[in-house]
Design a protein around this motif. Sequence first.
Motif, PDB file in Angstrom:
ATOM      1  N   TYR A   1       0.837  -1.200   0.000  1.00  0.00           N
ATOM      2  CA  TYR A   1       0.000   0.000   0.000  1.00  0.00           C
ATOM      3  C   TYR A   1       0.871   1.249   0.000  1.00  0.00           C
ATOM      4  CZ  TYR A   1      -3.290   3.573   1.469  1.00  0.00           C
ATOM      5  OH  TYR A   1      -4.033   4.719   1.534  1.00  0.00           O
ATOM      6  N   ALA A   2       1.927   1.261   0.814  1.00  0.00           N
ATOM      7  CA  ALA A   2       2.820   2.418   0.867  1.00  0.00           C
ATOM      8  C   ALA A   2       3.508   2.628  -0.475  1.00  0.00           C
ATOM      9  CB  ALA A   2       3.855   2.237   1.976  1.00  0.00           C
ATOM     10  N   ASN A   3       3.958   1.531  -1.086  1.00  0.00           N
ATOM     11  CA  ASN A   3       4.662   1.635  -2.361  1.00  0.00           C
ATOM     12  C   ASN A   3       3.754   2.102  -3.487  1.00  0.00           C
ATOM     13  OD1 ASN A   3       7.070   0.881  -1.248  1.00  0.00           O
ATOM     14  ND2 ASN A   3       6.924  -1.265  -1.855  1.00  0.00           N
ATOM     15  N   ILE A   4       2.524   1.605  -3.516  1.00  0.00           N
ATOM     16  CA  ILE A   4       1.618   2.012  -4.584  1.00  0.00           C
ATOM     17  C   ILE A   4       1.253   3.481  -4.424  1.00  0.00           C
ATOM     18  CG2 ILE A   4      -0.642   1.508  -3.562  1.00  0.00           C
ATOM     19  CD1 ILE A   4       0.432   0.448  -7.075  1.00  0.00           C
ATOM     20  N   CYS A   5       1.184   3.955  -3.204  1.00  0.00           N
ATOM     21  CA  CYS A   5       0.927   5.381  -2.980  1.00  0.00           C
ATOM     22  C   CYS A   5       2.094   6.232  -3.497  1.00  0.00           C
ATOM     23  CB  CYS A   5       0.692   5.655  -1.494  1.00  0.00           C
ATOM     24  SG  CYS A   5      -0.892   5.042  -0.876  1.00  0.00           S
ATOM     25  N   LYS A   6       3.328   5.770  -3.261  1.00  0.00           N
ATOM     26  CA  LYS A   6       4.497   6.500  -3.749  1.00  0.00           C
ATOM     27  C   LYS A   6       4.541   6.456  -5.276  1.00  0.00           C
ATOM     28  CE  LYS A   6       7.200   5.605   0.425  1.00  0.00           C
ATOM     29  NZ  LYS A   6       8.340   4.862   1.013  1.00  0.00           N
ATOM     30  N   PHE A   7       4.183   5.319  -5.827  1.00  0.00           N
ATOM     31  CA  PHE A   7       4.127   5.204  -7.281  1.00  0.00           C
ATOM     32  C   PHE A   7       3.123   6.198  -7.846  1.00  0.00           C
ATOM     33  CE2 PHE A   7       2.235   3.374 -11.105  1.00  0.00           C
ATOM     34  CZ  PHE A   7       3.356   3.144 -11.880  1.00  0.00           C
ATOM     35  N   ASN A   8       1.975   6.314  -7.220  1.00  0.00           N
ATOM     36  CA  ASN A   8       0.953   7.233  -7.709  1.00  0.00           C
ATOM     37  C   ASN A   8       1.374   8.687  -7.548  1.00  0.00           C
ATOM     38  OD1 ASN A   8      -0.904   5.387  -8.710  1.00  0.00           O
ATOM     39  ND2 ASN A   8      -1.852   5.076  -6.708  1.00  0.00           N
ATOM     40  N   ASP A   9       2.209   8.964  -6.540  1.00  0.00           N
ATOM     41  CA  ASP A   9       2.753  10.317  -6.410  1.00  0.00           C
ATOM     42  C   ASP A   9       3.603  10.670  -7.624  1.00  0.00           C
ATOM     43  OD1 ASP A   9       1.531  10.665  -3.987  1.00  0.00           O
ATOM     44  OD2 ASP A   9       3.292  10.118  -2.792  1.00  0.00           O
ATOM     45  N   ILE A  10       4.350   9.670  -8.122  1.00  0.00           N
ATOM     46  CA  ILE A  10       5.163   9.890  -9.323  1.00  0.00           C
ATOM     47  C   ILE A  10       4.261  10.088 -10.538  1.00  0.00           C
ATOM     48  CG2 ILE A  10       6.899   8.882 -10.851  1.00  0.00           C
ATOM     49  CD1 ILE A  10       7.957   7.328  -8.427  1.00  0.00           C
ATOM     50  N   VAL A  11       3.220   9.250 -10.637  1.00  0.00           N
ATOM     51  CA  VAL A  11       2.283   9.353 -11.753  1.00  0.00           C
ATOM     52  C   VAL A  11       1.648  10.738 -11.788  1.00  0.00           C
ATOM     53  CG1 VAL A  11       0.138   8.464 -12.725  1.00  0.00           C
ATOM     54  CG2 VAL A  11       1.813   6.882 -11.753  1.00  0.00           C
ATOM     55  N   ALA A  12       1.365  11.264 -10.607  1.00  0.00           N
ATOM     56  CA  ALA A  12       0.697  12.570 -10.519  1.00  0.00           C
ATOM     57  C   ALA A  12       1.530  13.700 -11.094  1.00  0.00           C
ATOM     58  CB  ALA A  12       0.342  12.859  -9.066  1.00  0.00           C
ATOM     59  N   THR A  13       2.848  13.509 -11.208  1.00  0.00           N
ATOM     60  CA  THR A  13       3.711  14.553 -11.773  1.00  0.00           C
ATOM     61  C   THR A  13       3.583  14.633 -13.285  1.00  0.00           C
ATOM     62  OG1 THR A  13       5.613  13.072 -12.040  1.00  0.00           O
ATOM     63  CG2 THR A  13       5.348  14.174  -9.901  1.00  0.00           C
ATOM     64  N   GLY A  14       2.914  13.654 -13.893  1.00  0.00           N
ATOM     65  CA  GLY A  14       2.723  13.660 -15.333  1.00  0.00           C
ATOM     66  C   GLY A  14       3.878  13.061 -16.116  1.00  0.00           C
ATOM     67  N   VAL A  15       4.791  12.375 -15.464  1.00  0.00           N
ATOM     68  CA  VAL A  15       5.945  11.784 -16.131  1.00  0.00           C
ATOM     69  C   VAL A  15       5.503  10.665 -17.082  1.00  0.00           C
ATOM     70  CG1 VAL A  15       6.333  10.090 -14.294  1.00  0.00           C
ATOM     71  CG2 VAL A  15       8.243  10.797 -15.739  1.00  0.00           C
ATOM     72  N   ASP A  16       6.188  10.563 -18.223  1.00  0.00           N
ATOM     73  CA  ASP A  16       5.914   9.472 -19.151  1.00  0.00           C
ATOM     74  C   ASP A  16       6.425   8.160 -18.552  1.00  0.00           C
ATOM     75  OD1 ASP A  16       4.790  11.129 -21.092  1.00  0.00           O
ATOM     76  OD2 ASP A  16       6.752  11.607 -21.946  1.00  0.00           O
ATOM     77  N   MET A  17       5.664   7.082 -18.769  1.00  0.00           N
ATOM     78  CA  MET A  17       6.040   5.798 -18.186  1.00  0.00           C
ATOM     79  C   MET A  17       6.131   4.728 -19.268  1.00  0.00           C
ATOM     80  SD  MET A  17       4.071   5.510 -14.561  1.00  0.00           S
ATOM     81  CE  MET A  17       2.474   5.585 -15.334  1.00  0.00           C
ATOM     82  N   TYR A  18       7.082   3.817 -19.068  1.00  0.00           N
ATOM     83  CA  TYR A  18       7.318   2.760 -20.039  1.00  0.00           C
ATOM     84  C   TYR A  18       7.598   1.450 -19.309  1.00  0.00           C
ATOM     85  CZ  TYR A  18       8.314   6.966 -22.763  1.00  0.00           C
ATOM     86  OH  TYR A  18       8.243   8.198 -23.346  1.00  0.00           O
ATOM     87  N   TYR A  19       7.210   0.372 -19.975  1.00  0.00           N
ATOM     88  CA  TYR A  19       7.551  -0.952 -19.470  1.00  0.00           C
ATOM     89  C   TYR A  19       8.541  -1.570 -20.439  1.00  0.00           C
ATOM     90  CZ  TYR A  19       7.147  -5.878 -18.238  1.00  0.00           C
ATOM     91  OH  TYR A  19       7.424  -7.182 -17.883  1.00  0.00           O
ATOM     92  N   TYR A  20       9.693  -1.980 -19.944  1.00  0.00           N
ATOM     93  CA  TYR A  20      10.773  -2.474 -20.788  1.00  0.00           C
ATOM     94  C   TYR A  20      10.663  -3.979 -20.991  1.00  0.00           C
ATOM     95  CZ  TYR A  20      15.559  -3.474 -22.333  1.00  0.00           C
ATOM     96  OH  TYR A  20      16.655  -3.891 -23.026  1.00  0.00           O
ATOM     97  N   LEU A  21      10.518  -4.379 -22.252  1.00  0.00           N
ATOM     98  CA  LEU A  21      10.443  -5.788 -22.597  1.00  0.00           C
ATOM     99  C   LEU A  21      11.455  -6.055 -23.709  1.00  0.00           C
ATOM    100  CD1 LEU A  21       8.990  -8.481 -22.116  1.00  0.00           C
ATOM    101  CD2 LEU A  21       7.378  -7.848 -23.907  1.00  0.00           C
ATOM    102  N   PRO A  22      12.667  -6.474 -23.373  1.00  0.00           N
ATOM    103  CA  PRO A  22      13.726  -6.603 -24.377  1.00  0.00           C
ATOM    104  C   PRO A  22      13.505  -7.767 -25.330  1.00  0.00           C
ATOM    105  CG  PRO A  22      14.455  -7.524 -22.302  1.00  0.00           C
ATOM    106  CD  PRO A  22      13.108  -6.905 -22.039  1.00  0.00           C
ATOM    107  N   GLU A  23      14.078  -7.633 -26.535  1.00  0.00           N
ATOM    108  CA  GLU A  23      14.021  -8.736 -27.487  1.00  0.00           C
ATOM    109  C   GLU A  23      14.924  -9.882 -27.043  1.00  0.00           C
ATOM    110  OE1 GLU A  23      15.195  -6.927 -31.107  1.00  0.00           O
ATOM    111  OE2 GLU A  23      13.163  -6.339 -31.661  1.00  0.00           O
ATOM    112  N   ASN A  24      15.999  -9.540 -26.392  1.00  0.00           N
ATOM    113  CA  ASN A  24      16.960 -10.547 -25.927  1.00  0.00           C
ATOM    114  C   ASN A  24      17.150 -10.393 -24.421  1.00  0.00           C
ATOM    115  OD1 ASN A  24      17.682 -11.751 -28.472  1.00  0.00           O
ATOM    116  ND2 ASN A  24      18.636  -9.782 -28.949  1.00  0.00           N
ATOM    117  N   PRO A  25      17.295 -11.431 -23.652  1.00  0.00           N
ATOM    118  CA  PRO A  25      17.365 -12.810 -24.163  1.00  0.00           C
ATOM    119  C   PRO A  25      16.008 -13.303 -24.661  1.00  0.00           C
ATOM    120  CG  PRO A  25      17.259 -12.810 -21.787  1.00  0.00           C
ATOM    121  CD  PRO A  25      17.401 -11.367 -22.196  1.00  0.00           C
ATOM    122  N   ALA A  26      16.060 -14.331 -25.499  1.00  0.00           N
ATOM    123  CA  ALA A  26      14.820 -14.872 -26.060  1.00  0.00           C
ATOM    124  C   ALA A  26      13.919 -15.358 -24.934  1.00  0.00           C
ATOM    125  CB  ALA A  26      15.150 -16.021 -27.016  1.00  0.00           C
ATOM    126  N   LEU A  27      12.649 -14.996 -25.019  1.00  0.00           N
ATOM    127  CA  LEU A  27      11.680 -15.375 -23.992  1.00  0.00           C
ATOM    128  C   LEU A  27      10.636 -16.295 -24.609  1.00  0.00           C
ATOM    129  CD1 LEU A  27      11.120 -11.826 -22.448  1.00  0.00           C
ATOM    130  CD2 LEU A  27      12.631 -13.612 -21.591  1.00  0.00           C
TER     131      LEU A  27
END
Length: 474
Positions: free
Chosen positions: A369-395
């Motif tokens: 709960y504490a971590n998700i609140c801190k995460f949402n504080d970051i979201v509230a700043t309007g920062v662009d967010m990305y999830y990194y899914l590399p091509e390698n290593p092969a998954l």
Amino acid sequence: MEKNMTTADKIIKWTFWGLWIAMVAVCSYFIMANAAWVDYDDSQVIMYTGWDKPIFGFFVDPAFGRFFPLDYTVYDILPIFYDGQIPPFAHYAIHVFWFLIYMAFFAAIGLHILKEEKPIWKYAITFVLLLTVLGRTYGHFMQLWTGIWTIFTFIPIFLYGYIRFAETKKWGYGILALIAINYVLYYYETMFTIPVAIGACSLLFSYKKQDKQERIFNYLLIASGVLFLLLYLILVVPRIERMYHHYTHDSLLVNAMKILFAQKIMWLVIVALVVRVISFIKKKADYTIYDSILLASCAYCCGAAALHLDYTLYYTPAAILALPAILYFAKQYLKPWMVLVLFVGLAGFYCRKLPKEIKERQKLRKEYYANICKFNDIVATGVDMYYYLPENPALDEGELDIRSCKVMYLESKAGWYQNNPDFKIARIEENLAEFAPGLWIIDKKDEQIFKDHCPLAHQLSEPDFEDYLLYIVD
């Protein structure tokens, strides 16, 4: 015996119920305390009942061989009391309600099986039986990621109705049993083995001793399981692309043996079956409904093993289904003090880690709960967010599914706390020569790859979630 109870017997009786109330009260408190969205699959609960939507039918995915449309549907009562967002506190309140029923029906089963014993043995053995089922299943009542706790509750309801119907031939008990078992049939695919095995074994081994009502009841049990199987064969099997859970590459026999050793209660089932077979051969025993229950627990395990399921959670229904039968036969073949010692051993084994489990669950709730609140504080700043899914290593495909699910987990939780059901994170599915500025969500397995590609990124000390990290690229 109840009518002729002495004062000492009454004290024992009310001590038992006092301890029962204290036990369920404490356990209910920890189910509710610090309620929060924590585990992965609870994101599915959030997406539906967390947003005041019915969840019925969501868990029908023929491509993955899944067909359990009633899973989580106990939460569908919540929209009656809420308008808009429904908090995890309300979901856990439902857990408490069913947990009380679960413990009450197991108490009723234990006391009924031991009704001819002296009060000191009857109440003492029943109490350690309750500690056994508590230690075996309680952790799942503290979690929202699986609906299997509903199966745990309906199994003793079914068993109580089944046992009482066999004794009284009253259809009120029979209908209770049929409703309970038909409901949980559509909670997990392997549940159909239970009514089919119980009904078939009862007809096969004691047909001549059954009256018309018992035969009809057993035919209805078989029909319930067969109906589910037909629906699965018609609606799901032709559309299966790959099975959902194949955790192991072991052979069927090796996987079955691993599960057997992991399920200590099933050891007792095998012992009880050996004793019963010897008794039948020597003609010292007649077939009973408890024999059917033992065989049904084995049939359930065989069905799960045939699917190569190696997660012990899926085998728990077989263990709790078998416990009343183990108690019954222990009472038949052992002295009361031996039965008590047996169940004290079981209770001690399953409850030994319970305090630690409760403590860790409460800690995880608070931290997440504490971590998700801190995460949402970051979201509230309007920062662009990305999830990194590399091509390698092969998954492989399974790993890609898991990583995609991680994004869904975070999106659903973060969106709920932001009151934004459409919250999304941009998914980057290829390596980039230059990483865009913003917040990057990194699977821990990919951390070094990400650092190598983007040496200027720096990790946030908080929040740090269970399986992924947050990095900022300036």
